[in-house]
Scaffold this motif. Structure first.
Motif, PDB file in Angstrom:
ATOM      1  N   ILE A  50      14.752 -58.317  94.125  1.00 55.17           N
ATOM      2  CA  ILE A  50      13.819 -58.989  95.040  1.00 55.17           C
ATOM      3  C   ILE A  50      14.412 -59.238  96.419  1.00 55.17           C
ATOM      4  N   PHE A  51      15.730 -59.077  96.569  1.00 49.86           N
ATOM      5  CA  PHE A  51      16.366 -59.448  97.833  1.00 49.86           C
ATOM      6  C   PHE A  51      15.821 -58.665  99.029  1.00 49.86           C
ATOM      7  N   PRO A  52      15.603 -57.341  98.940  1.00 47.56           N
ATOM      8  CA  PRO A  52      15.027 -56.629 100.090  1.00 47.56           C
ATOM      9  C   PRO A  52      13.659 -57.181 100.510  1.00 47.56           C
ATOM     10  N   THR A  53      12.835 -57.545  99.517  1.00 47.83           N
ATOM     11  CA  THR A  53      11.529 -58.119  99.842  1.00 47.83           C
ATOM     12  C   THR A  53      11.691 -59.428 100.598  1.00 47.83           C
ATOM     13  N   GLU A  54      12.657 -60.239 100.164  1.00 47.86           N
ATOM     14  CA  GLU A  54      12.893 -61.510 100.846  1.00 47.86           C
ATOM     15  C   GLU A  54      13.435 -61.295 102.255  1.00 47.86           C
ATOM     16  N   MET A  55      14.209 -60.233 102.451  1.00 50.65           N
ATOM     17  CA  MET A  55      14.703 -59.926 103.791  1.00 50.65           C
ATOM     18  C   MET A  55      13.545 -59.584 104.727  1.00 50.65           C
ATOM     19  N   VAL A  56      12.599 -58.801 104.202  1.00 47.78           N
ATOM     20  CA  VAL A  56      11.425 -58.456 105.009  1.00 47.78           C
ATOM     21  C   VAL A  56      10.626 -59.707 105.367  1.00 47.78           C
ATOM     22  N   HIS A  57      10.476 -60.575 104.385  1.00 45.18           N
ATOM     23  CA  HIS A  57       9.743 -61.820 104.627  1.00 45.18           C
ATOM     24  C   HIS A  57      10.468 -62.677 105.662  1.00 45.18           C
ATOM     25  N   ALA A  58      11.793 -62.723 105.593  1.00 51.73           N
ATOM     26  CA  ALA A  58      12.568 -63.498 106.562  1.00 51.73           C
ATOM     27  C   ALA A  58      12.381 -62.941 107.972  1.00 51.73           C
ATOM     28  N   LEU A  59      12.372 -61.617 108.084  1.00 52.32           N
ATOM     29  CA  LEU A  59      12.169 -61.008 109.398  1.00 52.32           C
ATOM     30  C   LEU A  59      10.771 -61.306 109.932  1.00 52.32           C
ATOM     31  N   LYS A  60       9.781 -61.343 109.039  1.00 50.19           N
ATOM     32  CA  LYS A  60       8.428 -61.716 109.464  1.00 50.19           C
ATOM     33  C   LYS A  60       8.408 -63.141 109.999  1.00 50.19           C
ATOM     34  N   LEU A  61       9.121 -64.036 109.321  1.00 52.09           N
ATOM     35  CA  LEU A  61       9.184 -65.420 109.781  1.00 52.09           C
ATOM     36  C   LEU A  61       9.861 -65.509 111.150  1.00 52.09           C
ATOM     37  N   ARG A  62      10.886 -64.706 111.347  1.00 51.91           N
ATOM     38  CA  ARG A  62      11.571 -64.693 112.637  1.00 51.91           C
ATOM     39  C   ARG A  62      10.632 -64.193 113.735  1.00 51.91           C
ATOM     40  N   TRP A  63       9.862 -63.136 113.410  1.00 56.84           N
ATOM     41  CA  TRP A  63       8.938 -62.581 114.393  1.00 56.84           C
ATOM     42  C   TRP A  63       7.834 -63.585 114.725  1.00 56.84           C
ATOM     43  N   ILE A  64       7.316 -64.267 113.711  1.00 59.18           N
ATOM     44  CA  ILE A  64       6.275 -65.271 113.925  1.00 59.18           C
ATOM     45  C   ILE A  64       6.804 -66.397 114.803  1.00 59.18           C
ATOM     46  N   GLY A  65       8.062 -66.815 114.530  1.00 55.47           N
ATOM     47  CA  GLY A  65       8.661 -67.871 115.342  1.00 55.47           C
ATOM     48  C   GLY A  65       8.834 -67.449 116.778  1.00 55.47           C
ATOM     49  N   SER A  66       9.274 -66.212 117.003  1.00 53.12           N
ATOM     50  CA  SER A  66       9.460 -65.710 118.366  1.00 53.12           C
ATOM     51  C   SER A  66       8.130 -65.605 119.093  1.00 53.12           C
ATOM     52  N   GLU A  67       7.105 -65.149 118.366  1.00 53.82           N
ATOM     53  CA  GLU A  67       5.780 -65.023 118.965  1.00 53.82           C
ATOM     54  C   GLU A  67       5.239 -66.382 119.382  1.00 53.82           C
ATOM     55  N   THR A  68       5.452 -67.393 118.531  1.00 51.28           N
ATOM     56  CA  THR A  68       4.984 -68.736 118.848  1.00 51.28           C
ATOM     57  C   THR A  68       5.668 -69.267 120.089  1.00 51.28           C
TER      58      THR A  68
END
Length: 260
Positions: free
Chosen positions: A236-254
């Motif tokens: 599951i770790f790769p999936t969690e990495m993708v999710h973490a990157l999405k969170l980073r992108w959402i934070g940057s966008e905000t």
């Protein structure tokens, strides 16, 4: 820091040791109960498989990062948290309890292990008072009649904090259930923490933990149990990495939108 996906997220709401000690000290002074969970990759695997576990995590008052992969993912997401292993949290929490003249209960494992852990804690931290040691019988149901029996014994003891060494998901389920019944008690889920104090298990040396290889140590000691567990975690770790990157992108966008 949040994990797992769009349908269900676990929020690490206690970012470091200072925040944890402040939270526990404040709640004990006020006589308020709490639940403390320690999220790791194994929990993320179980959260995918067990709806009751997800429901229990929703109502945990405090969640810390127990495991370097969680810390790495938090940094990847741009929302860093510190490593706060459940086993390492026991003694600091015991010291806080002793300083405030609060009492403890140890729940889980075996009578022999609990007796040795009690002696260790009372010797290591002056003023420690362990007023109950409860080893539930095999087949313990964290939400059923056997849980009620343990809660009755816990209430009779007058303990302020209950350390739960029942393993996931039982300890988190029992903590959530107990929080509803005994609102003044703090339920702390610690996994194998008491086994280390009693000598029932040998924890990895400090240098092994420092280089983030405790998982390999545990695998060498218990290959039949740990290899399947860690295989699921790696999956599951790769999936969690993708999710973490999405969170980073959402934070940057905000942040970008706020600066416009």
């Amino acid at each position: 820091m949040r994990f797992w996906g769009d349908d269900f997220d676990v929020t690490v709401n206690v970012a470091d040791w200072v925040a944890l000690e402040q939270q526990i000290s404040g709640r004990l002074r006020a006589g308020d109960g709490f639940t403390l969970a320690t999220i790791n990759l194994d929990h993320l695997v179980k959260l995918r498989e067990d709806s009751r576990f997800r429901e229990a995590y929703v109502v945990q008052d405090l969640v810390v990062a127990d495991g370097n992969p969680i810390v790495w993912l938090s940094k990847l997401a741009g929302r860093p948290v510190d490593l706060v292993p459940g086993s390492d949290a026991i003694l600091p929490l015991v010291r806080i309890a002793a300083a405030q003249d609060k009492t403890l209960a140890l729940i889980g494992s075996t009578d022999k292990t609990l007796s040795k852990a009690k002696a260790y804690l009372e010797n290591a931290v002056p003023g420690t008072r362990v007023v109950a040691t409860i080893a539930p019988a095999m087949g313990f149901d964290p939400l059923g009649g056997s849980a009620d029996e343990v809660l009755e014994a816990l209430e009779a003891s007058g303990a302020d904090i209950a350390f739960l060494a029942l393993g996931a998901p039982k300890q988190e389920l029992f903590a959530a259930y107990g929080r509803q019944k005994l609102s003044h008690v703090g339920f702390v889920s610690i996994g194998a923490g008491l086994d280390f104090f009693s000598g029932a298990q040998v924890r990895a040396p400090g240098w092994v933990r420092f280089v983030a290889m405790e998982w390999l140590w545990r695998t060498a000691l218990q290959p039949g149990r740990m290899i399947p567990r860690y295989a699921k975690c790696f999956w599951i770790f790769p999936t969690e990495m993708v999710h973490a990157l999405k969170l980073r992108w959402i934070g940057s966008e905000t942040k970008t939108l706020r600066h416009r």
